[in-house]
Design an enzyme around this catalytic site. Structure first.
Site, PDB file in Angstrom:
ATOM      1  N   THR A  23      50.351 122.147  47.820  1.00  0.00           N
ATOM      2  CA  THR A  23      51.221 123.073  47.098  1.00  0.00           C
ATOM      3  C   THR A  23      51.371 124.367  47.901  1.00  0.00           C
ATOM      4  OG1 THR A  23      49.261 123.647  45.809  1.00  0.00           O
ATOM      5  CG2 THR A  23      50.897 122.257  44.726  1.00  0.00           C
ATOM      6  N   LYS A  64      43.691 127.057  53.155  1.00  0.00           N
ATOM      7  CA  LYS A  64      43.422 125.974  52.199  1.00  0.00           C
ATOM      8  C   LYS A  64      41.940 125.675  52.281  1.00  0.00           C
ATOM      9  CE  LYS A  64      46.477 123.414  54.533  1.00  0.00           C
ATOM     10  NZ  LYS A  64      47.343 122.734  53.602  1.00  0.00           N
ATOM     11  N   ARG A  65      41.438 124.803  51.358  1.00  0.00           N
ATOM     12  CA  ARG A  65      40.046 124.379  51.488  1.00  0.00           C
ATOM     13  C   ARG A  65      39.804 123.813  52.884  1.00  0.00           C
ATOM     14  NH1 ARG A  65      36.975 123.628  46.904  1.00  0.00           N
ATOM     15  NH2 ARG A  65      35.306 123.356  48.420  1.00  0.00           N
ATOM     16  N   HIS A  97      44.856 113.037  41.637  1.00  0.00           N
ATOM     17  CA  HIS A  97      45.102 114.058  42.665  1.00  0.00           C
ATOM     18  C   HIS A  97      44.483 113.744  44.013  1.00  0.00           C
ATOM     19  CE1 HIS A  97      46.787 117.159  39.956  1.00  0.00           C
ATOM     20  NE2 HIS A  97      45.994 116.591  39.061  1.00  0.00           N
TER      21      HIS A  97
END
Ligand code: 26V
Length: 824
Positions: A669, A561-562, A370
């Site tokens: 995503t 998001k992060r 990932h």
């Protein structure tokens, strides 16, 4: 007929009724007999628990049936090993997948209770950091929906991901306590527990005429206890199990020590055992070197493998056919120690011959990578590994010797090429490389988007790819349309049903039937009205949480998001500053009103990421209170981003920011969730954005900036940000303002380091990409003025995103990696 058989017959012959009367009765029954409350005395929280318990019974019916069927048919099972499952709330998911939304709402309404409010009381199960964990949750839901018998195996963290608060502009991390009020979804299975060892010694047993046997005698043992959560698929057709392991001591208390007066010492062992599953490491992009993390990884890997072997041996005579009956997917390298542990269990415990065990192991495992970020690729000091897992270390050496022998013999590898594939990194103080172990121990290795997979072949796994050229394949990520459209966007779901019927609920690729409606003015208007209502819902949340009011008619430009340098929230903030300065300098221009919304957590030890959060807050304070901006621009940072907040944010976006430095976002995503809900993407050619471009067509996505190859080349040539800053007055001025303390007058030098890093290095290509980004944002501004055109693009985004469903992704895994036929 036996009593059990009779009971099962009763269960089968009387399927539960799903009308509001029956549900009301059942919910009140739970309230009374499980919670001991009357309908008058019940608080909203009691209704939540009672509703969950009533819904749970229906899931259990299906769960037992699915498990029995899989057992009887001897079907091959998928075991998805993941350190993280970011499942969020489960009540709405369950109600919706069982088709009970209306009857349950009606049942509760009879007692003056609103289902929407009840759902909000459930805590988020935040058992993950970000994308990898949420993908595991989408995959679990999809495996249940397409009918693949599966187990998710992971860790039951007592404290999930930290809760983020912003105090004086800075991120503060607080412990999450999601289990405080009990968890109606899980079943503790004390009978399903396994001993997990750590440390100790390995001894050998020699018997004449036989291979040497190795016996590991761990110095420490803890108990892994299973906690099962059923995962119900779409229309309740199939249910799978998420089995999370909790760590418990073998002896809850050392009674002798306690009786001798050492009350604290008597609990030391117990605390040490329980510590293993107490916390989720809050890091998704740099190595967490702590010994405790390696313990966690081994703990859940070993427990899961022991469980898989136990189950296999209940219906099979030996472990030789393990790979015919189970596929074990390693979600990143976190469970990669499983390769060595399965070898140990097969060879040392079940006395399988080494070569056969190695063949079984490789046929059983597959591995998903990932990230290519070097700082996130796991390695462990050999010394630590050896001390904690002495037998697994020996096995890794043996595997390594075999792999290297093969490389030399079959592919002519020598020197550097051998050290590149070695499972031990000899250059950085001897470290065990988990990526290499996962790779050689698997029959399939996959990336999560086309671009990422190609880069894997060229970079991190270049040499292993040369050695095993057939092994790497691509499986582009997907998201579950149930949670990310049907549940989170009921307005749009209803509109789509009116337009094309209900078929898309069962086959999301039918969304394509919406495509022609992009040209239908009436439909576009209704589509825009749904978006508007979703934006109002988000406005209410923002008002509630931040006491900031924002205008729903402005463009909602969202990046959630992060927080990470490669994701480039900083680029977005710089653009906000440049726009702010332009609005002030040119009040005569007809600026398009815009609200820039940010949310996301930074790893607690990641200083630059925390600085970026602080900067976003500082910039927002100045811009939002400047009357000269006349509400044409607002900047909002919403604290504590999690799955539930995402469910409100995704449907409310006009613009989705997917602006990572090309080559660094493995897939993304969030990009898919936004576009599915009709947001327009501004993004780089990175991760799955590349495939979104292919599916959407270039007129329906806003791509800008350097490509992955160009980034690599600039880096090789010693690029800095100086040139770009010189050439672009807007960028120069924005950076000057940030560096000189315009947004932080109490501490003017606060951000000079961040700005210096762009000028002197620009590793993330912020200066290099600024102009292209700015120009593309202005194109979007102009497009907003042509609403028919904008809305047509938005409709086409929803219509063309069906392919990015996790159902499609799971079917591809089933076909190409697991060889398990879906039943739905
Ligand atoms: C690494 C580490 C390092 C040690 C501490 C804890 C920890 C936790 C997670 C990770 C790996 C994070 C990798 C990750 O989340 N990758 C994301 O995976 C998504 C699903 O495939 C993908 O969409 C994102 O692009 C990718 O960044």
């Amino acid at each position: 007929m036996s009593v059990t058989a009779q009971k099962q017959r009763t269960l089968k012959s009387e399927p539960r009724r799903n009308d509001a009367d029956t549900l009301a009765l059942e919910i009140v029954e739970k309230l009374t007999y499980s919670l001991g409350k009357t309908t008058d005395a019940a608080r909203l929280h009691d209704w939540e628990q009672a509703t969950a318990l009533a819904v749970r019974d229906r899931i259990i019916d299906q769960w037992l049936t699915s498990s029995r069927k899989a057992r009887e048919e001897g079907a091959k099972r998928v075991c998805y090993l993941s350190m993280e499952f970011l499942i969020g709330r489960l009540l709405r998911d369950a109600i919706s997948n069982l088709g009970l939304t209306e009857p349950v709402s009606e049942a509760l309404a009879r007692y003056g209770v609103e289902l929407d409010l009840v759902e909000l009381l459930e805590p988020d199960a935040a058992l993950g950091n970000g994308g990898l964990g949420r993908l595991a949750a989408c995959f679990m839901e999809s495996m249940a929906s397409v009918g693949i018998p599966a187990f998710g195996y992971g860790i039951r963290y007592v404290h999930g991901f930290f809760r983020q608060e912003i105090v004086d502009g800075a991120q503060v991390e607080l412990p999450e306590t999601w289990l405080d009020h009990g968890n109606p979804w899980e079943f503790e299975r004390r009978e399903r527990s396994f001993e997990i060892g750590f440390g100790g010694k390995v001894s050998t047993l020699e018997e004449p005429g036989k291979a040497t046997r190795y016996v590991w005698r761990p110095a420490e043992r803890v108990l892994a206890v299973a906690y099962d959560t059923p995962v119900i698929g779409w229309r309740g057709g199939h249910a799978n199990t998420l089995r999370l392991w909790g760590a418990h001591p073998l002896d809850p208390i050392l009674l002798d020590t306690f009786n001798s007066g050492d009350h604290v010492g008597a609990l030391v062992e117990s605390n040490k055992a329980e510590a293993i599953t107490r916390i989720l490491y809050p890091a998704d992009s740099h190595q967490a070197g702590q010994e405790l993390r390696l313990r966690q990884e081994f703990f859940f890997s070993s427990a899961s493998l022991q469980d898989i072997i136990r189950r296999h041996l209940t219906t099979n005579e030996s472990l030789s056919n393990l790979a015919d009956k189970v596929s074990i997917q390693l979600n990143d390298t976190h469970p990669a120690v499983s390769v060595a542990e399965l070898m140990r269990l097969l060879v040392d415990v079940h006395q399988m011959d080494w070569d056969e065990a190695w063949a079984v192991t490789r046929a059983t495992f597959s591995y998903t990578n990932h990230t290519l970020l070097p700082e996130a690729l796991e390695t462990w000091p050999v010394q630590l590994f050896e001390r904690l897992l002495p037998r697994q270390m020996q096995i890794i050496y043996a595997i390594n010797a075999e792999v290297i022998r093969g490389a030399r013999a079959e592919r002519d590898f020598s020197g550097e090429a051998v050290s590149a594939i070695s499972l031990i990194d000899e250059n950085n103080g001897r470290r065990v490389r988990m990526g290499q172990i996962a790779f050689v121990g698997s029959h399939s290795v996959n990336g999560v988007s086309g671009l990422h997979t190609e880069l894997m072949k060229e970079t991190v796994f270049g040499d292993l790819h040369r050695l095993y050229p057939e092994r790497i394949q691509n499986k582009t990520n997907g998201v579950t349309p149930r949670r990310w459209l049907l549940q989170s966007n009921p307005g749009l779901t209803g509109l789509i049903s009116e337009a094309i019927g209900d078929g898309f609920r069962d086959d999301i690729e039918k969304l394509i039937e919406l495509d022609p409606l992009a040209q239908d003015a009436g439909f576009r208007e209704r589509f825009a009205a749904v978006k508007r209502a979703n934006k109002e819902r988000l406005c209410a949340q923002i008002e509630d949480r931040l006491a900031t009011s924002i205008d729903p008619s402005a463009i909602f430009d969202i990046q959630v998001k992060r927080i990470h340098e490669y994701k480039r929230q900083f680029l977005n903030v710089i653009e906000a500053v440049a726009l702010y300065e332009q609005i002030r300098a040119h009040p005569e221009i007809d600026w398009t009103p815009r609200v820039k919304i940010f949310a996301g957590k930074a790893a607690p030890s990641y200083a630059q990421a925390k600085e970026i959060i602080r900067l976003a807050g500082d910039v927002s304070r100045v811009i939002n209170s400047d009357p000269a901006v006349r509400n044409l621009l607002k900047v909002v940072f919403i604290p504590n981003y999690n799955v539930s907040l995402a469910e409100i944010i995704m449907p409310a976006a006009d613009i989705s920011e997917q602006i990572s430095t090309a080559g660094l976002e493995a897939s993304g995503t969030g990009n898919m969730k936004f576009a599915l809900n009709g947001a327009l993407t501004i993004g780089t050619l990175d991760g799955a954005n590349v495939e979104m471009l292919e599916h959407l067509g270039e007129e329906n996505i806003f791509i800008f900036g350097l490509k992955a190859g160009e980034v690599a080349e600039l880096r090789r040539n010693g690029h800095t940000g100086r040139g770009a800053i010189e050439e672009q007055p807007l960028l120069r001025s924005a950076l000057d303002s940030i560096a000189s303390g315009v947004f932080c007058q109490d501490e003017p030098g606060r951000y000079s380091g961040l700005v210096d890093a762009i000028r002197d290095r620009d590793w993330w290509m912020i200066a290099a990409d600024f102009k292209a980004y700015w120009d593309t944002q202005r194109r979007l501004d102009a497009l907003w003025g042509d609403r028919a055109h904008w809305d047509a693009i938005a409709v086409r985004n929803t219509a063309r995103m069906g392919w990015f469903s996790s159902d499609r992704a799971i079917r591809e895994y089933a076909r190409d990696i697991w060889h398990t036929p879906p039943s739905a």
